[in-house]
Design an enzyme around this catalytic site. Structure first.
Site, mmCIF file in Angstrom:
data_model
loop_
_atom_site.group_PDB
_atom_site.id
_atom_site.type_symbol
_atom_site.label_atom_id
_atom_site.label_comp_id
_atom_site.label_asym_id
_atom_site.label_seq_id
_atom_site.Cartn_x
_atom_site.Cartn_y
_atom_site.Cartn_z
ATOM 1 N N ASP A 115 2.406 2.623 5.422
ATOM 2 C CA ASP A 115 2.900 1.292 5.541
ATOM 3 C C ASP A 115 2.187 0.571 4.401
ATOM 4 O OD1 ASP A 115 0.190 1.558 6.762
ATOM 5 O OD2 ASP A 115 0.349 -0.478 7.723
ATOM 6 N N GLY A 116 2.673 -0.700 4.026
ATOM 7 C CA GLY A 116 2.315 -1.358 2.978
ATOM 8 C C GLY A 116 2.728 -2.850 3.099
ATOM 9 N N GLY A 174 3.700 -11.745 1.586
ATOM 10 C CA GLY A 174 5.135 -12.172 1.386
ATOM 11 C C GLY A 174 6.135 -10.970 1.140
ATOM 12 N N SER A 182 0.781 -1.094 0.147
ATOM 13 C CA SER A 182 0.064 -0.048 0.097
ATOM 14 C C SER A 182 0.729 1.172 0.026
ATOM 15 C CB SER A 182 -0.873 -0.022 1.130
ATOM 16 O OG SER A 182 -2.054 -1.096 0.742
#
Length: 563
Positions: free
Chosen positions: A368-369, A373, A129
């Site tokens: 944040d994103g 994985g 994101s």
């Protein structure tokens, strides 16, 4: 897992030549000196020399302002902290970058990528994101070009855009999508996202699928984090620019900023050889080699190296320009980084979260994103002209805060306070094992009739009344169906679906699928067995009545046969 630190991961841009480049960026053609930045640099130098601290007499004692560029001990402490976080979360590899005073002062790779190669500052990751501020920049470029009005309805640019409620669709504006206040529910991201579709028009196709989604609220009424809304924004940029979204990003964002290894198309993904990320399966970190997802670029599938993301961050810190090239006006950049609405955590701007850094009170613009994985974090501290970027090649949805502690902790250490890390949420450990145990228990329940002697079961059935058989069967079937429904509903408490659980939390997802399937099988099995028991009971009752009649006839003898 074996871990190697990259030899390339030393502090960078600290040579005389790099310092000169930094000074040219501050005072070169077209750039005026920034008094605030120069004052902060002077305070930092004085603090390192032990002559002063950033605290005033009125403020009292405060943390010593230290600079990563000049403090090798601090750089070593930052590296050691990041290594510790990787060990704590079982993350195989990561990349760190620190920005101070308009230049990169430290970059380093840790551990290995998904193919066993040492991670360096040139290792590509997916940013999750963190793609949203990139999309926000693209939209603001169209606003400044006069092609888009933030407060115009989205249908002005995408006439086909709609939700299940046409009236709500007509009132959703571009600003609503950017600030996550469109009324599109968070769950819609699970409905249209993570489809790994790379066909032509995949992004527009994903956005069109919102037509079956019912809005959760009216436009502007509530905040609900929505990747689906950013998919619509990507389709909007495609429409007004006449370019595929990935191609647009390269032309208008990546190339001007020198983000040479940025990823926004499946071709980029293959060219940069993005290594598999990692998921957790019952505590073990395992590679996850997912394909690229063109349909998800605006909200989650932009990627690149830590150098690429650092250059994007430098432009954000300097009002939309880098190395003399501008991608957005200073006013537009400030508007993007302003908190427009209250969100779940801080305030939310036009792609960025805006709040204060815990333990310091300093203004923080961050994002944040994550993807299955991969995890990424950008933290900008505009008042001290600093930023921290951390990219990791693993992620666990139920331990997200632990992963994000790597970047938050480094940011706090830069301000001279304790990094403050979190311990593992017991739910993250217990929930997958609990669903697996429940599935095993349900399997035993399904197998129980076959494990018992069938003649004994038939005898027991004949001994029970029809009412008891019906009551027992009904209770068992109702309990099994209720359990299946609760397990199906469980992922929604995390803002997702069973399909998303399979992708993001495979151990929990497969445990849920197995338990739901076995609960439904148990309901079917007990319905069939209940029907057979009723049939046997009624058959036995008729036989007993017939024998009673025969014994009652005079002059007749009866033969008792075992039942």
């Amino acid at each position: 897992m074996r871990r190697r630190d990259a030899d390339q991961g030393v502090a960078v841009d600290t040579t005389a030549e790099a310092g000169a480049r930094g000074r040219r960026r501050l005072t070169g053609p077209g750039r005026r000196p920034r008094p605030g930045r120069l004052v902060r640099a002077a305070l930092a130098a004085a603090a390192v020399a032990g002559l002063t601290t950033p605290a005033t007499a009125a403020d009292g004692p405060g943390p010593e302002l230290r600079t990563v560029a000049t403090d090798a001990v601090l750089r070593s402490r930052l590296d050691a902290f990041v290594r510790g976080r990787l060990e704590a979360t079982g993350t195989p590899g990561a990349a760190l970058a620190v920005v101070e005073g308009g230049r990169v002062v430290h970059q380093r790779g840790f551990g290995e990528d998904g193919r066993g190669r040492a991670v360096t500052p040139d290792t590509p990751f997916l940013w999750g994101s963190v793609s949203k501020p990139v999309t926000g920049l693209a939209v603001m470029q169209q606003v400044e070009a006069g092609r888009v009005d933030l407060d115009a309805p989205v249908r002005t640019y995408l006439p086909w855009f709609r939700l299940a409620d046409q009236d709500v669709s007509d009132r959703i504006t571009v600003r609503h999508l950017l600030t996550n206040t469109s009324g599109i529910p968070a769950s819609a991201s699970g409905e249209i996202g993570d489809r790994y579709d790379n066909a032509p028009g995949a992004l527009a196709d994903a956005a069109r699928d919102l037509a079956k989604i019912a809005p959760a609220a009216g436009p502007g009424e509530v905040y609900a984090y929505s990747s689906a809304g950013y998919a619509v924004l990507g389709a909007l940029v495609e429409e007004v620019s006449g370019r595929p979204f990935g191609a647009y990003l390269h032309e208008k964002v990546f190339d001007p900023l020198g983000m040479d290894h940025a990823v926004a198309t499946v071709r980029d993904f293959e060219r940069e050889r993005v290594a598999p990320g990692h998921r957790s399966v019952f505590g073990a970190t395992v590679p996850f080699d997912a394909p690229y997802d063109t349909s998800g670029v605006p909200y989650g599938h932009v990627g690149g190296t830590v150098r690429d993301l650092t250059r994007f961050t430098l432009a954000q810190l300097d009002g939309g320009r880098l190395d003399g090239r501008r991608v957005l006006s200073a006013k537009g950049t400030a508007e993007s980084q302003r908190g427009h609405v209250e969100s779940d955590l801080d305030r939310f701007g036009l792609g960025w979260s805006v709040g204060t850094l815990r333990g310091t009170g300093e203004r923080m613009v961050w994002k944040d994103g994550s993807l299955p994985g991969h995890d990424a974090m950008v933290i900008m501290l505009p008042d001290s002209d600093r930023a921290v970027i951390v990219l990791q090649n693993a992620f666990h949805l139920l331990r997200a805060k632990e992963f994000h502690d790597a970047a938050f902790g480094v940011a706090r250490m830069l301000s001279g306070v304790d990094p403050g890390t979190r311990s593992t949420d017991p739910t993250a450990t217990v929930l997958p094992w609990a669903t697996a145990a429940l599935a095993a228990l349900l399997l035993l329940c399904v197998a129980a009739p076959a494990l018992r002697r069938l003649p004994g079961r038939r005898a027991a059935a004949r001994a029970r009344s029809c009412r008891r058989i019906v009551a027992t069967t009904t209770a068992t079937v109702a309990a099994a169906l209720t359990l299946a429904a609760l397990l199906w509903w469980l992922p929604s408490t995390l803002g997702g679906t069973v399909e998303m659980a399979l992708l993001w939390l495979p151990d929990l997802g497969w445990g849920l699928v197995a338990a739901i399937g076995l609960a439904l099988l148990l309901a079917v099995e007990r319905t069939v067995l209940g029907a057979l028991d009723l049939r046997r009971q009624r058959s036995g009752a008729r036989a007993r009545r017939a024998r009673t009649v025969v014994r009652a006839e005079p002059g007749r003898t009866t033969e008792r046969r075992p039942i």
